[in-house]
Each structure stands twice: as C-alpha cells, then as structure tokens.
Design an enzyme around this catalytic site. Structure first.
Site, PDB file in Angstrom:
ATOM      1  N   GLY A 102     -30.591 -22.817  -1.649  1.00  0.00           N
ATOM      2  CA  GLY A 102     -29.941 -23.978  -2.235  1.00  0.00           C
ATOM      3  C   GLY A 102     -28.670 -23.606  -2.971  1.00  0.00           C
ATOM      4  N   SER A 103     -28.351 -24.370  -3.996  1.00  0.00           N
ATOM      5  CA  SER A 103     -27.022 -24.297  -4.610  1.00  0.00           C
ATOM      6  C   SER A 103     -26.739 -23.004  -5.368  1.00  0.00           C
ATOM      7  CB  SER A 103     -26.822 -25.497  -5.542  1.00  0.00           C
ATOM      8  OG  SER A 103     -26.803 -26.703  -4.793  1.00  0.00           O
TER       9      SER A 103
END
Length: 597
Positions: free
Chosen positions: A311-312
C-alpha cells in the site's frame, strides 16, 4: 634312660598335615561350586556372564545458548538426565533366569516418560548392546521417581546419566525467531523443529562424546578397561534482538491486534545505522516451552513468510526515487483531479475531493494515489522498477530465518504502464515485512540500504549460507540529498495540520513516517476480497535517525487505516526504544514544506 629307636613327631610335621587337610577342603569346595555352575545352576551362571563385559555410554554435549544482544538467554540448557536401560539385566529375573520383561517395562516407561511404546520395546529386546536410551532430557526429579517405581516392581538395569534440558526462559519472547526443540523420536531425543534452533543446529548442537568401560555384576570395574572421548559442547548463538525491547513490542502488537479485532500483525525495530534488527515481533505467537499448545500456523514468523501488498508506504520509495532521478522536488506542483482515467480503469483516492492542488510533499502527506501516479509519469522506461529492486524488493533478505518469502516485483512483459501506475502507490507488488522495513531504513540511513541482520557476528545456516552482522553489505540507492528531501516530505505525514497520521507522533522527537492501507487479495478467487492490510513505517529522530519502526496489521475488522490503527502502535514502540537507548530529544524544528499551492 633308654632312648627310643624312632624319632618323635615334632610340631612342624603336625602343621604340615593340617595344611594338606585344609587344601583338600578348599579344593572340594571349588569342585562342588564348579559342579553347581556347570550342571546344577545354569541360570545363575548365565546371569553372571550377562552382567560382565563392557558397556558403551554416550556422553551428551551441552547445546549452545541462544542469546540476545546483551547476553540475556532466549534459549538455554539446564540440568536434566537421560534414562538408560541395560537389556541384559532388564530381561533377567531375581533368580538370574532369562525372561521377557520388556513389555511390562516398556508400558511403564511410555506412560511415565511420554515416549513411544513400540520403540522402547524394541530397544529393551536388543541383545547386541548393553546401552539403550529410554528417554532423553528428563527432569532429574521425574526420572528418579520413575526409576523408583520400576525398582519397586522388580525391574533392574535402569540408570540415569546427565543430559541437559532445553528451556526458553523468556517464554514467548522472540519465540517465532528462536524456534524450539521437539521429541519426534521414540526415545525422546530432542530434535530441532523450527527457528534458529533448526537453522543453526550444527553450531548449537555440538558433538556427543562416548565412553567404554568394563562391568561386572552390572557395576563398573574401577581398574578395568576404560576409553573416553569427551563431548564437544555446542557454540552459543548471539542475536541482534534486544530481549526487553522485544517483550515490549510484542505486548504493544498484541494490544493493537486485539483492539482492531484483526487477524494478525507484525512489528519490526531496526537500528537505522547498522540494519541490526532489535525486535521482530509476530502476533499471534506461542510459548516456546509449550509449542504444541498453539496452532501450527503461529509457530513460524509471519514477518518473513507472509507477503502482502504494502500500500501507500511504498509511495516513499516512488517519490524518493523521483527526487533522486532529478525529475521532481518536494515543491513540485501537481493538479490532482477527483479521479484519473488510466487505460482500462479509473484511479481514485481514499478520500473524496474535487480538483485540488498539491505539492509533491502534499501528495505524500495526504497519501494521494492520483498525485503519486501523475508524478510517476515522469519515470522513463523501467526506471521505477530498477529503483525498487535496488531498495531490496523482490529478493529475500537472507538473514537466516527459515521460510522467508522473496515477494514479487513484476518484470518483463508483466511490467506495463498499468502495472507501473498501481505499483507506484503500493499495489500489484508484494513484500515481506522485513524487506519493507529495510527499504524504508535506506531513506533513514541517508540513502544507503544496509542489509538487515538478526545474528551478531557470523553464523552458518543449515543450507551452508553465512549470515550475520559481519557479512552484511550496503549499497547507495538514493543520494544523501534525495534522502534528506524525502525525509522532510515524510515529516509532513504526521503533522496534525497537514498529514494523515498525527497519532504517530512521538512527543519530544521529530518523526518521519508514512501510512499504508492496501486491499488484500484472496488466494481462492484471485481477486481483492474486501479486507485490508494497514501499516505505518517511519524513523526518528527525523533529522538524525536512530531507529526505524514498521508496524503491519492484517484485516482490522473495527475499521481504520494505517494512521489510526498502526500509527499509535508505532508511536508507543518508537517512544520506548528512544527512551531505552537514551536518545536525546530533538532540538531542531520539523519540516514546514508546503503541501498545497
């Protein structure tokens, strides 16, 4: 007076006759005994013969300890005994007659010592040896009780000998790394089944010695034949783990997983300068003294074996690479639409918005997928992929933990423009937790990636690979200036006015970090199943990094993202580490890079 013609018998002649009589009596006794042994009492003779000869004995080596970085034991050996049987004596009755008593004794031992009945029975019936293991690593008091029970029932031929027992004084602390010994063999011989115990068994186990000595009537002859080969004790294994810090991290992680009603979690603390892993925690975990009381799935290290889309958190690597390549600066202006149509799909952000104007620092602070993809358009060819590989993604860390997964960085025909879009913000790529921690640590370490390590010095794995702090290598991934600029952008993530993770702050210290929230793929359908991986990675003090911490939580059912679920855990763990190592509070001001334009 007349003198007799015959001499008187004097005292010497009398004594001589008495001596002949005594000799005759002794010979009569020996002759009678010989007749008894040869013809009248063959059972006794056989018993005496069986009790004489030589005995071979194993002298067990003491297993090396597994220690934390400060010499505190994570695994150690304490006093215990092995229970040994002499089959010849076991299978002889009180009158010296041969008799098969093996089944009754095997039943007693298998019940009281938790050993395999069939194996023990076979050993008790051996006729080619006077030394057979019945059980290994038995507490001395327990063994004494069992031998008393056996003697009370008329069994002979059982003895004990020193045999150290493996214990784990810290219980569940670092159990997923340390591993444990099991007893799969019928005689209870401990076998390394998991973790460091198995990976470094050759170093830890040492080499058993042996002794051969003469016996008579079941007893050692003091001046008889004796040959001894001394045991060579195993070597200690010193890890990079800080036992006290590991204990604390595991407790924070457990509270976090419970509080989020999540499936599992991992948390890692690294020394930013050296790459040494001070804590590598998994939850659920287990007590290494009682491993069979936990699920098999909890006996390994998820931090090493499980892969997931980061993810981020991966945006740190994407934007750091862009800065290093000279394509952008933290102040680069980007116009971010409400959604972005790309090839076969539309990319959106985690938060609803219209068209907004963000700087590159703002893209990271707000964790904008759209802004990250727009910035990543400035890469040329496979440039992003090359940077990710340099950060260590897609290859195992090879720190010496069994079952490590390498993760996946798409390559070749799989690396398309659509793939790059998704990889840029942390999807369509998989990592293990230690890989990702080491990648973030490269930013903390001034742009230099240093191999992570969990062993101090050097050790050789069961596959022949040398690992440890003495074998680590490093390589520059980002320029020092690019790493510094990336750090300044990461500081804005925890700013309460600009970023999405103010709960990751550590009072008194500058913190650089990044949240991560990624959809999880199901192995059953090959699609995203509606659950999430949430995480937070960062380092502190931001202007002079000492520790890098990474927290990952799988499937938090109570909702929340990386900032609200993993961020607070990061704050607790980082704060404790900084205090434990007496890192002075930060005296400089945090980053004030603009996030909008």
């Amino acid at each position: 007076m007349a003198t007799s013609r015959y001499p008187r018998r004097g005292a010497p002649q009398v004594r001589l006759r008495i001596g002949f009589v005594l000799i005759a009596m002794v010979l009569s006794v020996f002759g009678g005994r010989l007749v008894q042994l040869q013809g009248l009492d063959p059972g006794s003779y056989a018993a005496m013969a069986a009790a004489e000869g030589s005995r071979d004995v194993v002298l067990p080596a003491t297993r090396g300890d597994i220690l934390d970085r400060n010499g505190e034991p994570l695994a150690e050996s304490v006093d215990g005994v092995m229970v040994i049987a002499d089959p010849a004596l076991v299978n002889t009755d009180e009158a010296g007659n041969p008799v098969d008593r093996a089944p009754q004794l095997a039943k007693l031992l298998s019940t009281k010592l938790d050993v395999d009945y069939v194996t023990v029975l076979e050993r008790l019936r051996r006729t080619d040896t006077r030394f057979q293991y019945m059980a290994r690593a038995v507490p001395a008091a327990k063994a004494a009780h069992v031998l008393d029970r056996a003697r009370a029932r008329g069994f002979d031929g059982l003895t004990t000998q020193r045999d150290p027992i493996r214990v784990y004084p810290a219980g569940d602390v670092a159990a997923n790394l340390v591993g444990f010994l099991g007893t799969p063999l019928g005689d209870g011989t401990p076998q390394p089944l998991a973790g460091f115990e198995r990976t470094f068994d050759a170093q830890l186990s040492g080499t058993d010695g042996s002794a051969r000595y003469s016996v008579a009537a079941g007893q050692k002859i003091p001046l008889g034949e004796q040959t001894v080969v001394e045991a060579v004790d195993g070597e200690d294994l010193t890890t990079t783990i800080d036992r006290e810090l590991q204990w604390y991290v595991q407790r924070v992680l457990r509270q976090t997983v419970y509080g989020a009603r999540a499936d599992s979690g991992v948390a890692i603390v690294m020394d930013s300068r050296t790459g040494e892993v001070l804590s590598l925690a998994d939850y659920p975990t287990y007590d290494a003294n009682q491993p069979l009381e936990s699920d098999e799935a909890d006996l390994g290290s998820r931090a090493m074996s499980d892969v997931y889309e980061p993810g981020s958190v991966e945006k740190v690597l994407t934007l750091g690479a862009l800065v290093d390549a000279g394509r952008v600066t933290p102040r680069t202006r980007l116009t971010v639409p409400a959604s972005l149509a790309r090839q076969d799909r539309s990319i959106g952000d985690w938060f609803d918005h219209g068209t907004i104007k963000l700087t590159l620092a703002g893209v990271l602070a707000k964790s904008s997928n759209i802004g990250t993809v727009l910035a990543a358009d400035k890469f040329e060819g496979d440039e992003l992929r090359d940077y990710l590989t340099a950060f260590g993604l897609g290859e195992a860390t090879d720190v010496g933990v069994r079952g490590e997964s390498a993760g996946i960085v798409p390559s070749g025909s799989l690396w398309t423009s659509q793939t790059q879009d998704r990889v840029a913000f942390g999807q369509s790529i998989s990592v293990n937790a230690l890989q990702m921690a080491a990648a973030i640590n490269a930013v903390a370490n001034g742009g230099v990636r240093v191999d992570p390590s969990v062993v101090r010095g050097t050790a050789t794995t069961d596959s022949g690979q040398r690992v440890g702090t003495d074998t680590t290598t490093s390589r520059r991934v980002l320029s020092e200036e690019a790493a510094r600029k990336t750090m300044l952008m990461m500081e804005r993530v925890v700013d309460p006015d600009a970023g999405v993770a103010p709960r990751a702050q550590v009072p008194g210290y500058r913190v650089a970090g990044k949240t991560g929230t990624a959809q999880r793929a199901s192995s059953e359908c090959g699609c995203y199943d509606g659950t999430f991986t949430v995480s937070f990675a960062g380092f502190a003090p931001a202007d002079d990094p000492r520790f890098t911490v990474y927290v990952v939580v799988q499937n938090p059912r109570n909702g929340g993202g990386g900032g609200s679920v993993a961020g607070p855990a990061f704050s607790k763990i980082m704060g404790y580490a900084l205090r434990r190592y007496a890192v002075p509070p930060t005296s400089t001001k945090p980053s004030d890079l603009p996030v909008e334009w």
